[in-house]
Design an enzyme around this catalytic site. Structure first.
Site, PDB file in Angstrom:
ATOM      1  N   VAL A  33       0.831  -1.201   0.000  1.00  0.00           N
ATOM      2  CA  VAL A  33       0.000   0.000   0.000  1.00  0.00           C
ATOM      3  C   VAL A  33       0.878   1.269   0.000  1.00  0.00           C
ATOM      4  O   VAL A  33       0.528   2.286  -0.589  1.00  0.00           O
ATOM      5  CB  VAL A  33      -1.007  -0.067   1.178  1.00  0.00           C
ATOM      6  CG1 VAL A  33      -0.372   0.120   2.510  1.00  0.00           C
ATOM      7  CG2 VAL A  33      -2.136   0.916   0.974  1.00  0.00           C
ATOM      8  N   ASP A  34       2.032   1.185   0.617  1.00  0.00           N
ATOM      9  CA  ASP A  34       2.996   2.293   0.654  1.00  0.00           C
ATOM     10  C   ASP A  34       3.412   2.676  -0.775  1.00  0.00           C
ATOM     11  O   ASP A  34       3.354   3.850  -1.177  1.00  0.00           O
ATOM     12  CB  ASP A  34       4.215   1.820   1.468  1.00  0.00           C
ATOM     13  CG  ASP A  34       5.139   2.952   1.895  1.00  0.00           C
ATOM     14  OD1 ASP A  34       4.811   4.117   1.635  1.00  0.00           O
ATOM     15  OD2 ASP A  34       6.195   2.641   2.496  1.00  0.00           O
TER      16      ASP A  34
HETATM   17  N1  AR6 Z   1      -5.231  -0.213  -1.040  1.00  0.00           N
HETATM   18  C1  AR6 Z   1      -5.624  -0.855   0.083  1.00  0.00           C
HETATM   19  N2  AR6 Z   1      -4.958  -1.895   0.609  1.00  0.00           N
HETATM   20  C2  AR6 Z   1      -3.845  -2.305  -0.034  1.00  0.00           C
HETATM   21  C3  AR6 Z   1      -3.354  -1.688  -1.211  1.00  0.00           C
HETATM   22  C4  AR6 Z   1      -4.117  -0.599  -1.719  1.00  0.00           C
HETATM   23  N3  AR6 Z   1      -3.749   0.062  -2.827  1.00  0.00           N
HETATM   24  N4  AR6 Z   1      -2.217  -2.333  -1.593  1.00  0.00           N
HETATM   25  C5  AR6 Z   1      -2.001  -3.324  -0.712  1.00  0.00           C
HETATM   26  N5  AR6 Z   1      -2.986  -3.326   0.232  1.00  0.00           N
HETATM   27  P1  AR6 Z   1       1.456  -4.008   3.109  1.00  0.00           P
HETATM   28  P2  AR6 Z   1       2.468  -4.032   5.897  1.00  0.00           P
HETATM   29  C6  AR6 Z   1      -3.173  -4.190   1.409  1.00  0.00           C
HETATM   30  O1  AR6 Z   1       2.400  -5.075   2.723  1.00  0.00           O
HETATM   31  O2  AR6 Z   1       2.148  -5.470   6.036  1.00  0.00           O
HETATM   32  C7  AR6 Z   1       5.718  -1.849   2.565  1.00  0.00           C
HETATM   33  O3  AR6 Z   1       6.760  -2.212   1.699  1.00  0.00           O
HETATM   34  C8  AR6 Z   1      -2.478  -5.529   1.428  1.00  0.00           C
HETATM   35  O4  AR6 Z   1      -3.249  -6.489   0.712  1.00  0.00           O
HETATM   36  O5  AR6 Z   1       1.247  -2.865   2.190  1.00  0.00           O
HETATM   37  O6  AR6 Z   1       2.095  -3.084   7.003  1.00  0.00           O
HETATM   38  C9  AR6 Z   1       6.137  -0.772   3.560  1.00  0.00           C
HETATM   39  O7  AR6 Z   1       7.077   0.119   3.009  1.00  0.00           O
HETATM   40  C10 AR6 Z   1      -2.451  -5.826   2.919  1.00  0.00           C
HETATM   41  O8  AR6 Z   1      -3.681  -6.399   3.356  1.00  0.00           O
HETATM   42  O9  AR6 Z   1       1.857  -3.357   4.558  1.00  0.00           O
HETATM   43  C11 AR6 Z   1       6.719  -1.573   4.683  1.00  0.00           C
HETATM   44  O10 AR6 Z   1       8.064  -1.899   4.439  1.00  0.00           O
HETATM   45  C12 AR6 Z   1      -2.340  -4.446   3.557  1.00  0.00           C
HETATM   46  O11 AR6 Z   1      -2.609  -3.509   2.514  1.00  0.00           O
HETATM   47  C13 AR6 Z   1       5.885  -2.831   4.697  1.00  0.00           C
HETATM   48  O12 AR6 Z   1       5.398  -2.984   3.356  1.00  0.00           O
HETATM   49  C14 AR6 Z   1      -0.975  -4.146   4.168  1.00  0.00           C
HETATM   50  O13 AR6 Z   1       0.055  -4.714   3.383  1.00  0.00           O
HETATM   51  C15 AR6 Z   1       4.692  -2.716   5.611  1.00  0.00           C
HETATM   52  O14 AR6 Z   1       4.033  -3.956   5.642  1.00  0.00           O
END
Ligand code: AR6
Length: 175
Positions: A33-34
Site C-alpha cells: 500500500v505504501d
Molecule cells: N489499497 C488498500 N490496501 C492495499 C493496497 C491498496 N492500494 N495495496 C495493498 N494493500 P502491506 P504491511 C493491502 O504489505 O504489512 C511496505 O513495503 C495488502 O493487501 O502494504 O504493514 C512498507 O514500506 C495488505 O492487506 O503493509 C513496509 O516496508 C495491507 O494492505 C511494509 O510494506 C498491508 O500490506 C509494511 O508492511
C-alpha cells in the site's frame, strides 16, 4: 467513538480527509500500500517525508507512531504515515498495532480530519494474521477518544474484508 465502515478496494482513490499509509520507519516508500500511495500521490509526498526525516525523525519513525504529510495528487487532503509491527509468533505486538490506530487518529485530530481511511496495517509484508490484525484494529478504533467521525477500513481483497466483518461484528456484539 468513530463510526466504522468497511469497503473493498484501493485506498488511493478514497474521498476522505486523510488516508493512512502502512509505511516503514524509513518513510522512504516501499511496496504494498505504501508503494501504491507514493505512485498515485506523486513526488510531493516523498519530498515531505525526506524533510520529516531530516528535521524530526533522523532515526526513522518508531513503530506505533504516526506523522502526516500532504497527499499530493490524491483526492484525500493528507496522508498519515504509521509503522505497523512485523508479526512475531513469540512476542505479542498487538499493543503496537493498536497504537498505530490511536496515533493515526491523534494526528487526524490535530489536522482537523473528520473522515479517515485505514488499510489493514501489518497484514501484508509484515505478516500479521488477518483475523488477529482485524480484531486489534477494530477494537483500538472503537475505543479511541477522537473527534474523527468516520473510520473507513479499505480492504484490498475479499479475505481481508471478511476478516474485518467478523471482527467488527464480534466487537459490536460484546459491547
Ligand atoms: N489499497 C488498500 N490496501 C492495499 C493496497 C491498496 N492500494 N495495496 C495493498 N494493500 P502491506 P504491511 C493491502 O504489505 O504489512 C511496505 O513495503 C495488502 O493487501 O502494504 O504493514 C512498507 O514500506 C495488505 O492487506 O503493509 C513496509 O516496508 C495491507 O494492505 C511494509 O510494506 C498491508 O500490506 C509494511 O508492511
Amino acid at each position: 467513538m468513530p463510526r466504522i465502515l468497511l469497503a473493498r478496494g484501493d485506498i488511493t482513490v478514497q474521498r476522505v480527509d486523510a488516508i493512512v499509509n502502512a509505511a516503514n520507519s524509513s518513510l522512504m516508500g516501499g511496496g504494498g500500500v505504501d508503494g501504491a500511495i507514493h505512485r498515485a500521490g506523486g513526488p510531493e509526498i516523498l519530498k515531505e517525508c525526506r524533510l520529516l526525516r531530516a528535521e524530526r525523525y533522523p532515526d526513522g519513525l518508531p513503530t506505533g507512531e504516526a506523522v502526516a504529510t500532504s497527499a499530493g495528487r490524491l483526492p484525500a487532503r493528507w496522508v498519515i504515515h504509521t509503522v505497523g509491527p512485523v508479526y512475531s509468533r513469540s512476542t505479542d505486538r498487538s499493543g503496537l498495532l493498536a497504537r498505530c490506530h490511536t496515533s493515526s487518529l491523534g494526528v487526524a485530530d490535530a489536522l482537523g480530519a473528520r473522515t479517515v481511511a485505514f488499510p489493514a496495517i501489518s497484514t501484508g509484508v509484515y505478516g500479521y494474521p488477518l483475523d488477529e490484525a482485524a480484531t486489534v484494529a477494530v477494537r483500538a478504533t472503537l475505543g479511541a477518544e477522537t473527534r474523527v467521525e468516520e473510520v473507513r477500513f479499505v480492504l484490498f481483497d475479499e479475505r481481508a474484508h471478511s476478516a474485518f466483518e467478523r471482527a467488527l461484528r464480534a466487537a459490536l456484539d460484546s459491547k
